[in-house]
Structure formats: structure tokens, C-alpha cells
Design a protein around this motif. Structure first.
Motif, PDB file in Angstrom:
ATOM      1  N   PRO A  11     -20.627  36.745 124.238  1.00  0.00           N
ATOM      2  CA  PRO A  11     -22.116  36.593 123.910  1.00  0.00           C
ATOM      3  C   PRO A  11     -22.672  36.348 121.947  1.00  0.00           C
ATOM      4  O   PRO A  11     -23.700  36.100 122.163  1.00  0.00           O
ATOM      5  CB  PRO A  11     -22.269  38.069 124.831  1.00  0.00           C
ATOM      6  N   ILE A  12     -21.593  36.679 121.633  1.00  0.00           N
ATOM      7  CA  ILE A  12     -21.739  37.152 120.310  1.00  0.00           C
ATOM      8  C   ILE A  12     -20.561  36.243 119.603  1.00  0.00           C
ATOM      9  O   ILE A  12     -19.625  36.826 120.030  1.00  0.00           O
ATOM     10  CB  ILE A  12     -21.875  38.200 119.899  1.00  0.00           C
ATOM     11  N   MET A  13     -20.926  34.894 119.091  1.00  0.00           N
ATOM     12  CA  MET A  13     -20.083  34.811 118.056  1.00  0.00           C
ATOM     13  C   MET A  13     -19.494  35.556 116.963  1.00  0.00           C
ATOM     14  O   MET A  13     -20.062  35.751 116.441  1.00  0.00           O
ATOM     15  CB  MET A  13     -19.902  33.186 118.017  1.00  0.00           C
ATOM     16  N   HIS A  14     -18.317  34.284 116.450  1.00  0.00           N
ATOM     17  CA  HIS A  14     -18.043  35.331 114.862  1.00  0.00           C
ATOM     18  C   HIS A  14     -17.892  36.556 114.485  1.00  0.00           C
ATOM     19  O   HIS A  14     -17.772  36.906 113.216  1.00  0.00           O
ATOM     20  CB  HIS A  14     -18.586  34.632 114.172  1.00  0.00           C
ATOM     21  N   VAL A  15     -17.649  37.720 115.217  1.00  0.00           N
ATOM     22  CA  VAL A  15     -17.373  38.519 115.079  1.00  0.00           C
ATOM     23  C   VAL A  15     -16.510  39.124 114.674  1.00  0.00           C
ATOM     24  O   VAL A  15     -17.010  39.990 113.448  1.00  0.00           O
ATOM     25  CB  VAL A  15     -17.040  39.388 116.604  1.00  0.00           C
ATOM     26  N   ASP A  16     -15.251  38.941 114.513  1.00  0.00           N
ATOM     27  CA  ASP A  16     -13.776  38.934 113.754  1.00  0.00           C
ATOM     28  C   ASP A  16     -13.452  38.400 112.447  1.00  0.00           C
ATOM     29  O   ASP A  16     -12.842  38.465 111.400  1.00  0.00           O
ATOM     30  CB  ASP A  16     -12.592  39.487 113.993  1.00  0.00           C
TER      31      ASP A  16
END
Lengths: 171, 950
Positions: free
Chosen positions: B782-787
Motif C-alpha cells: 500500500p505504501i512504497m519506499h518504506v525502508d
């Protein structure tokens, strides 16, 4: 049409009408605060005798409320009129205490004397008779206000006399 | 109401880590803290009767049906408004509660018409159901007293809205409609007027009916109504539906999930699904109501061919039409080379349909001349976000906006273009988030009931990059950069380069204010507000991309998000509001000439080898032609055949006259569509397409959510679009065959890492998935580029402001910018064939009072709009929504010819046309423009169909 955007409504030229002027003045007085909406209605009614429907769109716009919200508040209170009323407004109490002291026949007599139906305005526009539910004057029931002034232990004759006094016309 | 209902829990879920355990009728239940007794009871399948409660709305406690007993508590509290407490012992049913509920129901029914058998809601009425549940057997008060339903006293039915009616005599004054309009839609168009016995639902002022009111016809009130008071006219006419198919709306990029409710194969109504990830039970006037085009009489359902575009059309069999295409295309290739044909995929079609078109072009045509309509909308998004973050997609899910503290909205008008997302956004704004609107027009979100933008930056069209550079300058020079985020997540060399670039005095708000047309202090204040947000989220639309610096602007926003640390968690991000239902998907599917599915460059030998192995062909290693290149090549005679899937380039692409000339120069134009559109006027073959109600496949929305599209009826043309394309490919000599569209998705998953875990079976099980779906993200992302960024380190890009060459001058002193409106959709092929046209019967030119007065134009005057490439005539609407010097129109009607005036300028990186800036002159005029006059004759000539001889 709302869906073609109320903000995009054509702007008409010319001077604002008296209602819009009154709205601008009164809303400005309260800093366009939505929580002052009822006070604004009171001020409008004091100034214009009633709160015309045409005032609602400009009020909604200034206060950033929807038309429905403004209409919902206005219509909730019987004390606000959306149509012009008589020069003198008679409000007769028909809450429990006054009813026990004969308010219902009294109302009939008053209407009869003034030649006007309950909740409406006489043909010449001089007087409006309305029911109210408790004026807080139960000890002196039946009670009524005439032109905003409270009277206790009233009868039809006295009310008619007060009206005549204020309008200069016979009821 | 929805007939085939999800369980209604009565009150909304209260997400909370803390839980509470209680007893309901002796059964233990553990629920999140803050949950209502009503909801907890439903959790253990002990539904409590209710009328004013529904789980889309906050509890209200007015109907008094849901009373319960709680041990140790006096009286009978309402279960909807009473939250659970630890150790509570609740009784939902006993003799006393039964008596109370019956008594309340008797009062309701004493003022309700007893016409259930002939009522539109018969079989679909919560009042009826609840009366049954409480065991109502008599109404002791009789039906004779004062009421709202006797013929002499009842209010008339309000039928002013084309899609639903309001029958006040059936109203129980539960306020669900009013609350739905407030809480769900955020328009606040309804109110409960008056008081006591005189209470009634009102759509605004006394003189208003539903149509004249502020209502936007989203249908939330109709869905919320527990009786027949607010009812779809289609149900009134045809009765309640008997079956339902879960599918996805085919209008905008929000991608709302719907239940198509049917009788047989006839759609009775579309009801938004509560389980839909994108819309969670909400809808807009298009998805909810404007689906009638699918069975409109204008639909063409048989293939048609003609030797020349000036001949009348001749109906043909599928085999004949496909042979015709293959013969002509092969002939063109034999005479002019392999690269002389190509095709365009459609963002309106499913992933599977798009995939087979690009595969046909690459494998059967043997070239890479494939492009898609995203070229003219969000191609800069792909380029800009890939360069900076490493992936061509928005970073968030829609729900993320509920955590945003400051929303920066640039060049998008969500209340018209993406209404269901706009409702989410408005809900968040009413709860205290701030919004900064960067838009030349005073769009609704600048000021709408209960919402007022913290800053409005009414920039001059074409100065987006200058505004962003001014923001960046303020943030960098005032020490507002999130240094820790940048140091951890971004490439520091690129960052330092960017920092010194934006610090240059030429990027100071003071230096740019005049170009932008907004004072420096407003620019600084807006930048500070954004930088100060704990969660700052950027949302943008075509006002960003459709400029000569579209790609630069996308990178500007990515820079800003990185510099302020607003990437990689809920409530932040850079979010394109995609125009079409499947524009994300059509880009994902390899529709661009330089990219194979999954955004892998055609020059990459490993990727090519993968596809060559699977497809059994040799792939050309060079990018093919883009749409504008195809059109230019057509003019010089080197490009002579085109396959156009579900797109109307002759209306939607810039410089219409150039497009028309290019199409006219080709030997074989194939159009696959529902209707004879403007492009079809130049076509040699028309292949009837399928509406979304006939498609079996997937759409991918703006939040990368892959949703299933399920057929509710057979193809009216007798053939699916993917099979049609396969047949063309086979006729061209390439064996392309699938038994079922799920096999196409299996192939996509096999060849595309970000789709590795996607299949129809998985989607049918999980509802939807947000790509990437692979080993790293087995349930999607659902959310990108988290880490970390997809590309590794985030990359700051230098974004120098270069003014467009299209600028106002003595001859063309005004700037025209274009957009769209709630009730119509893009070129209007669909919405113009529905009652939505009642709201927007024609495109108008919005012009500022000063500009109008100078030209002697009054509201409603016909005016001619001239640019250096063309002219058209529209009616004027005087409006101060734009600054003086800017005029605005929409492009929903073909006769408007909005794109007759737009120019050939385009984004430097992607050729996305500069629709948003055209220098024009506006004058009073009584005549249609030459182009408009010509179009009438032209259409009559080119749309003729020969009826077969008897």
C-alpha cells in the motif's frame, strides 16, 4: 446548478440589494463566525422585520456553510420569520399553565377580534397572531406579548386595545 | 441500501490496539476499545434492531430501536451510542426490550403509508425488515390522525434529479441521508428542516429541489436511506434486483469497487462496495449512475469496413474485418517497411486487453511502435518518479490521506476529477488538516463549506516549476530541510548539488514572484506550512504534467518530498491523481515504445531475452514511435497504418487539425471502440469494443491497486477485445492464443517481477492487491519506499525553470487552460450519452469579468477563441475563479473543439502535450468557427453506414 459549481455562478453587475447589504453589515459585525449564526438572524429580523430566504445564500457564502445548514438552523426556530409579518406581532401562550387558565378560548377570541387566523397576518398587514409555548409568566396566566412587551392576565379586549394603541387602527 | 448487502455493523469500526471483553447475551466478545455495543453484538451475530444506525455513519441515537439492558445500569441505553466497557453484561433481547421496541415501531408505522406491496422498496426496506424483527402486529393509534402520507397532505415526490427520487411521505426522519451527505460525501447539501411533527428532509433552501440544490448526485443519501424515500428511479421502474456481481468502475483513476445489481443480464443499479479498498462504500455521479451508455442505441456492435474513409461504412463479419486489417497492414509493411504501422493502447481497457495489444505490435507487427493515451496525461509522472524514486507510480494508497497534516494540492481538481477521493480528502480537512492549493483557478477546495485553504497560490499557467523552486529555496535557506531523512535515504552528492542550485538567488520567491504572478510572502508562507507538517502529502494532477516542463515539475515535487522527509510512511508521499481508470495499468503493461511490461527498457538485453523466450519471436531493441512521432511520420508518408484501441485521438489530442490530417494520410486506420468516435471518422475498419460491464479482467487504479472487472453480461459484439486482438495477430502470422483472460494475467505475472504474485484466483480471494506483489511484498505494498527507495538512494534532480515558448502577446493576450467537470468524463463518449448532460450540456468559456468587460462580453454571449493554430466558438460564462488574463474551458463535447486551439508544444522529456497553456484571443462572435462548420458536414459524410441489400 451546484454541479457546475456554485462558485462559478455568473457575477451580476449593479449594486447589491438591501438584503445583501444587511447581510454584509451583520455578518461583518460578528466576524463571519458560523457560531454567531443565530445572533445574525436576530439582527436581520430586528432590522428587516423578518429573515428573507434571499439572505441565506449570501450568509452561507460568507460563513462558509452550506445552504442547507443555514436553512436548517433558521427553520428550526419558530421565532424567526421568513416572510414579512404584521406591524404588531401578538404571541399568545398556549403552554400547560395558560391552557388551564383558558388560553385556547382566549386565542379564538383574540383572532376573532383582530380578524386574523392563528399563525397568520391580517389582510392590511397590521397584526400577526402566533402561538408560543411558555413565556415564563405562568403565575400570571394567561400571558401574551404584544409588540414584544409581556402582559399577564390578558383577555381579548385588552390585547385588541394594545394592538390598536400600537397601530393606530381599530383591530 | 444495497440489496445484496454486506453485513451492516451499525457503527463504524474503531481501530484500537487496546481491547475490551464483555458479555453479550452471555456470549463473551473481545473488541477494540471504543467499539459500540451494537457493533460488538453484531460481531457475535446478535444483531440489534436499528433504523438510524449504519456502519458508514457515526452513531446518532435517534431512532430508539436499539435499546439494550446492561447489568448494573439504570434504564435502557441505546446500543449504538454506548461504547463497550470491560466486564459489561449486556442483554439484547427480553420481554421488556421487546415491548419497548414494539411500542417505538408502532409510533413510526402510525405515520407511514401501508403500501408495502406496491412500494419501490418492497423486499429492500430496513423499516419493513425491522418491523418484522420486532414482531409488530398492530398499530393501536390507528392511521387516521395527522400524518404525512394522506393524499391531501403529502408533499409531492421530488423527481428533479434524473437518477433518483425523493418521496417525503415515506420518510422516518432518521437523518441518515443528511449525515451521509455530511460525513461521507462532505457536501452538506441536505438538512432536517423544521422541528417536531413538521420536520422534513430538505435539499437546502425552500426554493430548492434536489437538482437545483448543492447536491452533487453522488448517491450516498440514496444508499443510506432505510426506506423508499430516496430511491433509484431504475428500481422504481424495474423493481429490486435479484443478483449481484462485484466489479470495478471504468471512469476515473480512483477505481471504485461496485456491486452491479442485476435482473438477468440487465443492470438495475450500481452500488458501491464497502469492501472496495479504493472507495470503501462511496461513489460519485458517474460510477453510481452514468452507466446507461453501455446499452445506448449509438453503440456499434458489428464490425465495419470501407475501402476509403470517405466511403460509407459497410457491415462485415469478424473474419472479413480481421482479414481486411491483416491484408492492409501486411501490404503496408511490404511496401514501406516493418515500421510503417503501429498502435495505441487504451487506458480505458483492462490490463489484459492492453497487454495483448502491445504484444501484438511487438511480436506480430515486429516493431515497437506502441504508445498509449498516458502519453497525453501522465507520461511525465512515469519519467519523473522513476528518475527520482526508481518507480513509475504514486507512493501511497488513498487511505493514507487520513494521516496527512498538510496536503499540497497542485494542478488537480479532485472534487470534479476524482470525487470519491476528494470526499476522503475533505473528511480529513474537516478534521483539521491544512490544504495548500496551487492552481490558477479558485477551485472548490480553496473554499467550500467547512474547508478553507491555508494558502492559495493562483499561479500563472506554465510557472509550476518556478513555484516549486521558490518553495525549495525557502525550505533550504530557512533551515527547514529534514537533514536526518536526507542523510539516511538520499544520494548526498546529488542532494548537495540540488541544495546549492535552489539556494541561488534566481530561485528566491522574491525573484520569481513576478513571473509566477503571486507575491513572495505567499510563496514563502505556503512553503513554511508544508515544511512544518509532521506529515506533508503532495497530490497532483494534469495541471502538473501537461506542460512543457511537466517532467521537471514531477521531479520538483519528488525533491520537495525528499527534502522535507515526506516519503515512506502513511500520510505523506507524492501522489498522481490518475485520469483514467486504467492509466496506471496501461503504463505497467508495457504500452510505451521504450518499455516492456514492468517499466523495463527495450534496450535491456536480459529483459528482451526473457520476453523473446516466452513469446518465441525476436524483439527489436530500439524504442519505437510515440503518438506525436507517428502522426508526424504519417504526414511525411513513412507511417501508414494504425491500430487505435479505445481512444479518440481526434478529439483528445492537441492540435486537432494536425491529427485529422495525419489520420487522413494513412492507408489503414483501425478503431476499436464502443461508438463511432471522432477518430473513427477517418477509419477504414471499426471493431466493436466491449463496455466494462462486458469485460473480464483487471484495472489498476492510481494507488497501484489491481481490481477485478467482472462481466455482468455477454459481449454485445459477440467477441471479447482481447480475443479480437489475438485474431488480428494470428491473421498477421503470429500465433497468439489464450483460452481465458486469466491466462493473460498469468503470462504477465510470469514475465513481470512486480506482478509475480498476481493471478485472477488470488484477486478473487483477496479482493484487490497493490503492486508490487512478489517475494518481498507477498501481499502487495500500500505504501512504497518504506525502508528505502526502489532505486536505492533517492535522487535529487536539478530543476531549472524554463518558461514555455507559448506565451501571451499582443495578438493572443490571454492564456487558455483546460480541465474537466464532475458530471462529464473526458471526451464525453460515455457521459454525454447519459442524463449527466443535464448538468453540463455544453462546454463554456470561463472568463474573468475584467477581460469580459474589455471585450464587451456578457454572460452567455457566444465568443470565438483564437490561437495561432485554430479557432472555435463557445458561450461565455463570466466568472472570477481565474485571475484576469486566464480563461478556462472543458473538452467534453466534440463540437467545442477545445483541442483545435491547443498547440504542438509538449513536455521536453515525454512529449506530453502542453494542454494547459495556450495563448489566445477572445472576441464576441455569432458564428461557429470554420472548423466547427466543417465538422458538421464532415461527420455526416464520414459516419454513413450502408444497409445491406435485402
Amino acid at each position: 446548478m451546484a454541479m457546475t459549481r456554485q462558485n462559478a455562478a455568473p457575477i451580476s453587475g449593479g449594486d447589491p440589494d438591501p438584503v445583501t447589504e444587511a447581510v454584509d453589515l451583520i455578518c461583518g459585525r460578528y466576524g463571519d463566525r458560523p457560531d454567531a449564526l443565530i445572533e445574525m438572524f436576530h439582527d436581520l429580523q430586528d432590522g428587516l422585520g423578518h429573515v428573507p430566504e434571499t439572505a441565506l445564500k449570501p450568509i452561507a457564502k460568507r460563513l462558509n456553510l452550506s445552504r442547507a445548514e443555514v436553512h436548517g438552523v433558521l427553520s428550526f426556530y419558530h421565532d424567526f420569520h421568513t416572510k414579512p409579518v404584521g406591524r404588531v406581532v401578538v404571541k399568545v401562550c398556549r403552554a400547560e399553565a395558560c391552557q388551564s387558565m383558558g388560553a385556547l378560548p382566549l386565542i379564538a377570541q383574540i383572532c376573532d377580534r383582530l380578524g386574523v387566523g392563528l399563525g397568520s397576518t391580517s389582510a392590511g398587514g397590521s397584526v400577526t397572531v402566533e402561538p408560543v409555548y411558555c413565556l415564563g409568566n405562568c403565575a400570571l396566566a394567561p400571558a401574551a406579548t404584544v409588540g414584544g412587551v409581556l402582559h399577564g392576565r390578558v383577555d381579548a379586549e385588552r390585547v385588541a386595545a394594545l394592538v390598536t394603541e400600537m397601530t393606530g387602527e381599530a383591530g | 441500501m444495497a440489496l445484496i448487502d454486506d453485513v451492516d455493523f451499525g457503527t463504524p469500526a474503531r481501530p484500537s490496539a487496546a481491547t475490551v471483553t464483555l458479555l453479550i447475551d452471555g456470549a463473551p466478545v473481545t473488541v477494540p476499545e471504543g467499539t459500540s455495543i451494537m457493533r460488538a453484538a453484531q460481531e457475535v451475530s446478535r444483531p440489534i434492531p436499528k433504523l438510524c444506525a449504519t456502519d458508514k455513519l457515526e452513531p446518532f441515537g435517534s431512532c430508539r430501536m436499539c435499546l439494550v439492558e446492561i447489568e448494573g445500569v439504570r434504564g435502557t441505553p441505546a446500543s449504538c451510542t454506548t461504547p463497550v466497557r470491560e466486564g459489561m453484561n449486556v442483554t439484547t433481547q427480553n420481554a421488556r426490550l421487546e415491548r419497548i421496541r414494539k411500542g417505538v415501531m408502532e409510533l413510526y408505522i402510525s405515520d407511514h403509508p401501508l403500501d408495502c406491496l406496491t412500494c419501490a422498496a418492497n423486499g429492500d426496506c430496513e423499516l419493513q425488515d425491522t418491523a418484522g424483527e420486532v414482531g409488530l402486529r398492530e398499530v393501536r393509534y390507528g392511521m387516521d390522525g395527522a400524518n404525512h402520507f394522506d393524499a391531501q397532505v403529502k408533499d409531492p415526490i421530488d423527481v428533479s434529479n434524473p437518477y433518483f427520487q425523493f418521496e417525503p411521505s415515506k420518510c422516518i426522519a432518521c437523518s441518515r441521508c443528511v449525515r451521509a451527505c455530511d460525513e461521507v460525501q462532505g457536501t452538506l447539501a441536505l438538512t432536517l428542516e423544521g422541528r417536531g411533527f413538521a420536520s422534513k428532509i430538505s435539499a437546502g433552501l425552500e426554493m430548492d429541489d434536489f437538482f437545483s440544490s448543492e447536491c452533487v448526485s453522488c448517491g450516498a443519501c440514496v444508499q443510506a436511506c432505510p426506506t423508499a424515500t430516496l430511491m433509484e428511479k431504475s428500481v422504481v421502474d424495474h423493481g429490486v434486483p435479484t443478483r449481484s456481481v462485484e466489479t470495478t468502475c471504468a471512469y476515473c483513476g480512483v477505481g471504485c469497487s461496485f456491486k452491479a445489481e442485476l435482473k438477468g443480464s440487465e443492470v438495475v443499479r450500481m452500488v458501491p462496495s464497502k469492501s472496495g479498498g479504493a472507495n470503501e462504500g462511496h461513489s460519485c455521479v458517474k460510477g453510481r449512475f452514468a452507466w446507461g451508455y453501455a446499452s445506448h442505441k449509438d453503440r456499434i456492435t458489428t464490425p465495419m469496413v470501407r475501402e476509403s474513409a470517405t466511403d460509407p461504412w459497410r457491415k462485415a463479419s469478424w473474419d472479413e474485418a480481421i482479414d481486411f486489417i491483416a491484408t492492409r497492414f501486411k501490404d503496408i509493411q511490404a511496401r514501406h517497411g516493418k515500421g510503417a504501422i503501429g498502435g495505441i493502447t487504451s487506458s480505458r481497457c483492462t490490463n489484459e486487453e492492453v497487454y495483448v495489444v502491445q504484444k501484438m505490435i511487438r511480436a506480430a507487427f515486429g516493431n515497437n511502435n506502441v504508445d498509449t493515451c498516458a502519453r497525453v496525461c501522465h507520461s511525465p509522472t512515469g519519467y519523473g518518479l522513476k528518475t527520482t524514486f526508481g518507480t513509475s507510480a504514486g507512493t501511497q494508497n488513498f487511505k493514507s490521506v487520513e494521516q496527512a497534516d498538510v496536503i499540497l494540492l497542485i494542478g488537480a481538481n479532485p472534487t470534479d476529477g476524482h470525487p470519491v477521493f476528494a470526499s476522503r480528502m475533505k473528511r480529513r480537512l474537516r478534521r483539521g488538516a491544512k490544504i495548500i492549493v496551487v492552481d490558477p483557478r479558485r477551485i472548490d477546495l480553496v473554499r467550500t463549506p467547512h474547508i478553507e485553504a491555508a494558502h492559495h497560490v493562483p499561479l500563472r499557467p506554465g510557472t509550476n516549476v518556478a513555484v516549486m523552486n521558490a518553495f525549495a529555496h525557502t525550505i533550504v535557506t530557512e533551515g527547514l530541510v529534514d537533514e536526518a531523512f536526507v542523510a539516511q535515504r538520499c544520494d548526498m552528492v546529488e542532494f548537495e548539488r540540488w541544495r546549492s542550485f535552489v539556494s541561488e538567488p534566481e530561485n528566491a520567491p522574491e525573484a520569481l514572484a513576478e513571473k509566477v504572478g503571486v507575491d513572495a510572502e505567499t510563496l514563502r508562507a505556503a512553503a513554511r506550512t508544508f515544511a512544518a507538517a509532521p506529515n506533508g502529502a503532495i497530490y497532483y494532477g494534469l495541471g502538473v504534467t501537461e506542460h512543457s516542463q511537466g517532467s521537471t515539475m514531477v521531479m520538483c515535487m519528488a525533491n520537495l518530498a525528499m527534502a522535507t522527509g515526506n516519503i515512506g510512511r502513511e500520510g505523506v508521499g507524492v501522489n498522481p491523481l490518475r485520469g483514467q481508470n486504467n492509466v496506471q495499468g496501461s503504463c505497467d503493461m508495457g504500452s510505451f515504445p521504450h518499455e516492456l511490461p514492468g517499466y523495463r527498457h527495450i534496450s535491456d538485453a536480459d529483459t528482451r531475452a526473457l520476453f523473446e523466450g516466452d513469446w518465441g519471436v525476436h524483439l527489436h531493441d530500439q524504442p519505437g514511435l510515440r503518438i506525436p512521432n507517428m502522426l508526424d511520420a504519417a504526414m511525411d508518408g513513412s507511417f501508414r497504418g494504425i491500430f487505435v484501441q479505445g481512444e479518440d485521438i481526434a478529439q483528445s489530442d492537441p492540435n486537432t487539425k494536425h491529427v485529422q490530417a495525419a489520420l487522413a494520410a494513412m492507408d489503414c486506420v483501425v478503431v476499436q471502440d464502443l461508438f463511432l468516435n471522432e477518430t473513427a471518422a477517418h477509419a477504414h475498419v471499426f471493431l466493436p469494443g466491449t463496455s466494462f460491464l462486458e469485460k473480464d479482467g483487471t484495472f489498476t487504479n492510481a494507488e497501484r491497486r489491481i481490481n477485478r472487472v467482472r462481466p455482468v453480461m455477454a459481449e454485445k459484439s459477440g467477441l471479447s477485445e482481447w480475443e479480437t486482438v489475438c485474431r488480428v495477430a494470428r491473421a498477421m502470422g503470429y500465433p497468439m492464443h489464450y483460452d481465458h483472460p486469466s491466462q493473460i494475467m498469468d503470462e504477465i505475472a510470469r514475465l513481470t517481477p512486480s506482478f509475480a504474485g498476481v493471478s485472477f484466483a488470488r484477486l478473487d480471494r483477496d479482493g484487490s492487491l497493490q503492486w508490487p506483489v512478489n517475494d518481498a511484498h507477498p501481499d502487495g505494498a500500500p505504501i512504497m519506499h518504506v525502508d528505502g527507495f526502489v532505486r536505492g538512494k533517492g535522487r535529487f534532480m536539478i530543476t531549472r525553470y524554463v518558461p514555455t515558448e507559448e506565451r501571451s502577446n499582443r495578438h493572443f493576450p490571454l492564456i487558455l487552460t483546460t480541465g474537466r467537470i464532475l458530471s462529464q468524463y473526458n471526451v464525453g463518449q460515455q457521459t454525454r450519452r447519459t442524463a449527466n448532460s443535464l448538468w453540463h450540456p455544453e462546454d463554456v468559456l470561463e472568463i474573468h469579468p475584467h477581460d469580459a468587460e474589455e471585450r464587451g462580453i456578457v454572460d452567455g454571449d457566444p465568443v470565438s477563441i483564437n490561437s495561432r493554430v485554430g479557432a472555435t466558438t463557445l458561450h461565455a460564462r463570466i466568472s472570477d475563479r481565474m485571475a484576469p488574463g486566464v480563461v478556462y474551458t472543458t473538452f467534453h463535447h466534440p463540437l467545442s473543439g477545445a483541442n483545435v486551439i491547443t498547440t504542438e508544444f509538449s513536455d521536453w522529456a515525454t512529449n506530453c502535450p502542453e494542454y494547459k497553456v495556450t495563448a489566445v484571443q477572445v472576441n464576441k462572435s455569432n458564428l461557429p468557427s470554420d472548423w466547427q462548420a466543417h465538422r458538421e458536414e464532415f461527420v455526416a459524410e464520414h459516419y454513413r453506414v450502408t444497409e445491406p441489400a435485402e
